[in-house]
Design a protein around this motif. Structure first.
Motif, PDB file in Angstrom:
ATOM      1  N   PHE A  76       2.581   1.683  -3.640  1.00  0.00           N
ATOM      2  CA  PHE A  76       1.710   2.065  -4.751  1.00  0.00           C
ATOM      3  C   PHE A  76       1.074   3.444  -4.567  1.00  0.00           C
ATOM      4  CE2 PHE A  76       1.622  -2.577  -5.557  1.00  0.00           C
ATOM      5  CZ  PHE A  76       1.981  -2.547  -6.885  1.00  0.00           C
ATOM      6  N   ASN A  77       1.157   4.005  -3.356  1.00  0.00           N
ATOM      7  CA  ASN A  77       0.566   5.329  -3.125  1.00  0.00           C
ATOM      8  C   ASN A  77       1.612   6.397  -2.842  1.00  0.00           C
ATOM      9  OD1 ASN A  77      -2.591   4.896  -2.893  1.00  0.00           O
ATOM     10  ND2 ASN A  77      -1.605   3.171  -1.856  1.00  0.00           N
ATOM     11  N   THR A 125       0.835  -1.213   0.000  1.00  0.00           N
ATOM     12  CA  THR A 125       0.000   0.000   0.000  1.00  0.00           C
ATOM     13  C   THR A 125       0.860   1.250   0.000  1.00  0.00           C
ATOM     14  OG1 THR A 125      -1.670  -1.226   1.266  1.00  0.00           O
ATOM     15  CG2 THR A 125      -1.889   1.167   1.182  1.00  0.00           C
ATOM     16  N   LEU A 152       3.818   7.676  -4.869  1.00  0.00           N
ATOM     17  CA  LEU A 152       3.940   8.623  -5.975  1.00  0.00           C
ATOM     18  C   LEU A 152       2.592   9.209  -6.387  1.00  0.00           C
ATOM     19  CD1 LEU A 152       6.530   6.679  -8.154  1.00  0.00           C
ATOM     20  CD2 LEU A 152       6.953   8.450  -6.447  1.00  0.00           C
ATOM     21  N   ARG A 153       1.606   9.138  -5.535  1.00  0.00           N
ATOM     22  CA  ARG A 153       0.284   9.721  -5.802  1.00  0.00           C
ATOM     23  C   ARG A 153      -0.044  10.730  -4.709  1.00  0.00           C
ATOM     24  NH1 ARG A 153      -3.250   4.283  -7.342  1.00  0.00           N
ATOM     25  NH2 ARG A 153      -1.935   3.603  -9.098  1.00  0.00           N
ATOM     26  N   PRO A 154       0.414  11.962  -4.845  1.00  0.00           N
ATOM     27  CA  PRO A 154       0.205  12.967  -3.788  1.00  0.00           C
ATOM     28  C   PRO A 154      -1.265  13.216  -3.478  1.00  0.00           C
ATOM     29  CG  PRO A 154       1.838  13.719  -5.390  1.00  0.00           C
ATOM     30  CD  PRO A 154       1.216  12.485  -5.957  1.00  0.00           C
ATOM     31  N   SER A 155      -2.143  12.960  -4.428  1.00  0.00           N
ATOM     32  CA  SER A 155      -3.562  13.206  -4.169  1.00  0.00           C
ATOM     33  C   SER A 155      -4.115  12.271  -3.099  1.00  0.00           C
ATOM     34  CB  SER A 155      -4.361  13.040  -5.465  1.00  0.00           C
ATOM     35  OG  SER A 155      -4.224  11.715  -5.974  1.00  0.00           O
ATOM     36  N   ARG A 156      -3.450  11.142  -2.871  1.00  0.00           N
ATOM     37  CA  ARG A 156      -3.909  10.183  -1.871  1.00  0.00           C
ATOM     38  C   ARG A 156      -3.221  10.349  -0.521  1.00  0.00           C
ATOM     39  NH1 ARG A 156      -4.940   4.283  -4.711  1.00  0.00           N
ATOM     40  NH2 ARG A 156      -6.343   5.001  -6.380  1.00  0.00           N
ATOM     41  N   TRP A 157      -2.285  11.274  -0.439  1.00  0.00           N
ATOM     42  CA  TRP A 157      -1.607  11.486   0.834  1.00  0.00           C
ATOM     43  C   TRP A 157      -2.568  12.136   1.820  1.00  0.00           C
ATOM     44  CZ3 TRP A 157       3.692  13.917  -0.977  1.00  0.00           C
ATOM     45  CH2 TRP A 157       4.369  12.973  -1.750  1.00  0.00           C
TER      46      TRP A 157
END
Length: 376
Positions: free
Chosen positions: A146-147, A143, A149-154
């Motif tokens: 995979f998250n 988890t 590099l996705r700042p929107s999910r931080w």
């Protein structure tokens, strides 16, 4: 058995005569008389019910004990003085007993067998818990990977809130405990080393012990008791209230929302608290050296800089992220294992603290052996 001594049974050649009341109220007397009567080991081709006053299921069951259900059903076809109702009752009880499974044989108890059985059970539970922890660690890393590099999910707000609770609110207890332990180590070192005229090496003792071991170990144990239990209680309460199921129903990932912020907060908090523990422990030792050994702060710092290498600081700090990750993961895992009751929350909270402390001490011992073999 003669007529004068018989209350329920008498035999005449190959005929068995039943008499009296074969009911539950006479169950114990029936059992005793049937046990004595069965010692004759005789076979009866005919059963006479003409002198039988009362019969219920308890009496029918005792008759099956004397003759076996199969023999009783065979003898009922040509029984004497048997009414239709009693015939139906006896056949029903005989068929029920003939289809009943035999009770399992009681295993032979052995002290050594029980001892090894307990060892085997404990080993199996330990292996199952190890597999659960390994699987949850893998799920957490997956988890996180995979998250990342996705700042929107931080979830920055949640991470900051957890850092405040995990790190800043724990500073006083970490500082106080490590300060006191540093003072105690200095007292012990001064007492033992004075016998050899080497009290000056108390500085080295305090420096080595806190940079390499005590600061990170004490901090990890405190965080296991304080933070891992909090993680378990928080997630466990959500599990008991079905809030986690509600998150899944909304299409949200509980690992991303509940676990990752706590793991990241611990990864940030643990090195900070370990550094504070090092400073506090060394400060406590320096204070004791100043009061009892007349080692001034300036002399303490000079000896410390000269004899204690910076390598020991990095060796101690290297263990902090590993301890932090495992403490956070164990706390969250135990929270997800709550079954729904308040008792389960308490049990899992206790398990989180025990498992975390065990893992921390085990890994610290392995790290100490590794450092020693590597000559560090």
């Amino acid at each position: 058995m003669t007529q004068s001594h018989s209350r329920f049974l008498r035999s005449d050649n190959d005929c068995l005569h039943l008499q009296g009341e074969w009911v539950l109220a006479n169950y114990r007397a029936l059992c005793d008389e049937i046990r004595q009567f069965a010692q004759k080991k005789s076979s009866y081709n005919t059963i006479d019910f003409s002198q039988l006053d009362k019969l219920d299921t308890a009496g029918a069951e005792q008759l099956c004990e004397l003759l076996t259900p199969e023999q009783l059903e065979d003898r009922l076809d040509h029984a004497v003085g048997l009414s239709t109702e009693r015939d139906a009752l006896l056949r029903t009880v005989a068929r029920a007993l003939s289809t009943q499974e035999a009770p399992p044989k009681k295993p032979n108890y052995s002290v050594m067998g029980d001892f090894f059985a307990r060892i085997g059970g404990a080993t199996q539970r330990f292996w199952d818990q190890f597999l659960e922890l390994t699987a949850f660690v893998g799920l957490t890393l997956e988890t996180l990977f995979f998250n990342m590099l996705r700042p929107s999910r931080w979830r920055v707000t949640a991470i900051v809130a957890q850092i405040e609770e995990t790190a800043f609110n724990a500073v006083p207890i970490i500082f106080l405990l490590t300060f006191l332990v540093g003072a105690v180590i200095a007292f012990l070192g001064a007492t033992i080393l004075s016998d050899f005229g080497a009290t000056i090496y108390t500085v080295n003792l305090v420096g080595f012990s806190f940079l390499r071991e005590f600061a990170v170990l004490l901090t990890a144990i405190l965080m296991a008791g304080r933070t891992a239990s909090a993680f378990t209680a928080q997630i466990g309460s959500m599990k008991a209230n079905e809030e986690i199921d509600a998150l899944r129903a909304q299409g949200l990932n509980p690992m991303l929302i509940l676990v990752i912020p706590r793991v990241l907060a611990m990864l940030i908090a643990m090195p900070m608290l370990t550094f504070i523990g090092m400073i506090a422990g060394i400060f406590g030792g320096a204070l004791v050296c100043f009061w009892t050994l007349d080692i001034s702060p300036t002399m303490f710092i000079d000896i410390f800089n000269e004899d204690v290498s910076i390598r020991h600081f990095f060796l101690g700090m290297a263990k902090a992220p590993i301890f932090a990750f495992l403490i956070a993961v164990i706390g969250c895992l135990q929270g997800f294992k709550v079954t729904g009751s308040a008792q389960s929350v308490g049990e899992r909270t206790t398990a989180a603290v025990v498992h975390s402390i065990f893992i921390v001490i085990l890994l610290d011992a392995m790290a100490a052996l590794f450092y020693m073999e590597m000559g560090w």
